[in-house]
Design an enzyme around this catalytic site. Structure first.
Site, short mmCIF file in Angstrom:
data_model
loop_
_atom_site.label_atom_id
_atom_site.label_comp_id
_atom_site.label_asym_id
_atom_site.label_seq_id
_atom_site.Cartn_x
_atom_site.Cartn_y
_atom_site.Cartn_z
N HIS A 48 47.55 52.93 43.75
CA HIS A 48 48.59 53.30 42.79
C HIS A 48 47.94 53.62 41.45
O HIS A 48 46.75 53.35 41.25
CB HIS A 48 49.63 52.18 42.64
P1 TYD Z 1 50.42 45.01 43.95
O1 TYD Z 1 50.49 45.62 42.58
O2 TYD Z 1 50.94 45.79 45.10
O3 TYD Z 1 48.91 44.57 44.25
P2 TYD Z 1 47.59 45.48 44.45
O4 TYD Z 1 47.60 46.52 43.40
O5 TYD Z 1 46.46 44.52 44.29
O6 TYD Z 1 47.56 46.04 45.82
O7 TYD Z 1 51.16 43.60 43.87
C1 TYD Z 1 51.35 42.76 44.99
C2 TYD Z 1 52.63 41.95 44.78
O8 TYD Z 1 52.52 41.09 43.64
C3 TYD Z 1 53.83 42.82 44.56
O9 TYD Z 1 54.92 42.20 45.25
C4 TYD Z 1 54.08 42.74 43.09
C5 TYD Z 1 53.55 41.37 42.72
N1 TYD Z 1 52.99 41.29 41.37
C6 TYD Z 1 53.63 40.54 40.40
O10 TYD Z 1 54.70 39.94 40.62
N2 TYD Z 1 53.07 40.45 39.15
C7 TYD Z 1 51.91 41.08 38.84
O11 TYD Z 1 51.42 40.97 37.70
C8 TYD Z 1 51.25 41.87 39.87
C9 TYD Z 1 49.98 42.60 39.59
C10 TYD Z 1 51.83 41.95 41.11
#
Ligand code: TYD
Length: 137
Positions: A48
């Protein structure tokens, strides 16, 4: 080039090492901190970009590889040093892979979590990069 590294000042002595991260070290006011750990083998995370969020990532233990793409250039870098930070500007697509089993990836961010700030579709990311470069001209 999308990969920008910063070297933190290690404040070690005979007892061991210490790195202190403050706003002036990372280049923005730190509003949120999270860490990614126990990543399953073979997994790719991220995939992303963020419209506004700025982040700095540090592999405090272990290692992982970042692919960064600003819509023009793609670069990869392996983080494996707790005194090195990777600056991830807004509007940069990121994918993280090759996590070592012990990897703890610390991420500092300048905003609270906001799902509306995410671009999770690569074609949409390219479209928004195009639109921004057109509005800059
Ligand atoms: P995601 O951004 O998809 O992780 P990555 O970029 O590492 O693949 O986040 C995973 C999950 O965690 C998603 O359900 C959103 C949640 N999340 C939060 O609640 N707070 C945060 O600060 C972050 C980064 C993620």
């Amino acid at each position: 080039m999308p990969v920008k590294l910063i070297r933190f000042t290690p404040r070690g002595d005979e007892r061991g090492s210490l790195v202190a991260l403050e706003d002036h070290e990372v280049g923005f006011p730190i509003k949120r901190v999270y860490h990614i750990f126990h990543t399953a083998s073979g997994v790719t995370r991220g995939r992303h970009a963020h419209r506004d969020l700025r982040q700095v990532a540090v592999a405090v233990t272990g290692r992982c590889t970042f692919l960064l793409d600003d819509g023009r250039t793609r670069e990869t870098v392996t983080l494996d040093d707790p005194t090195t930070g990777l600056i991830i500007s807004s509007m940069v697509w990121r994918e993280m892979s090759d996590f070592s089993p012990d990897c703890v990836l610390l991420v500092l961010a300048d905003r609270n979590y906001d799902e509306a700030d995410y671009i999770r579709d690569y074609d949409q990311f390219r479209l928004e990069v195009e639109r921004l470069s057109e509005s800059d001209q």
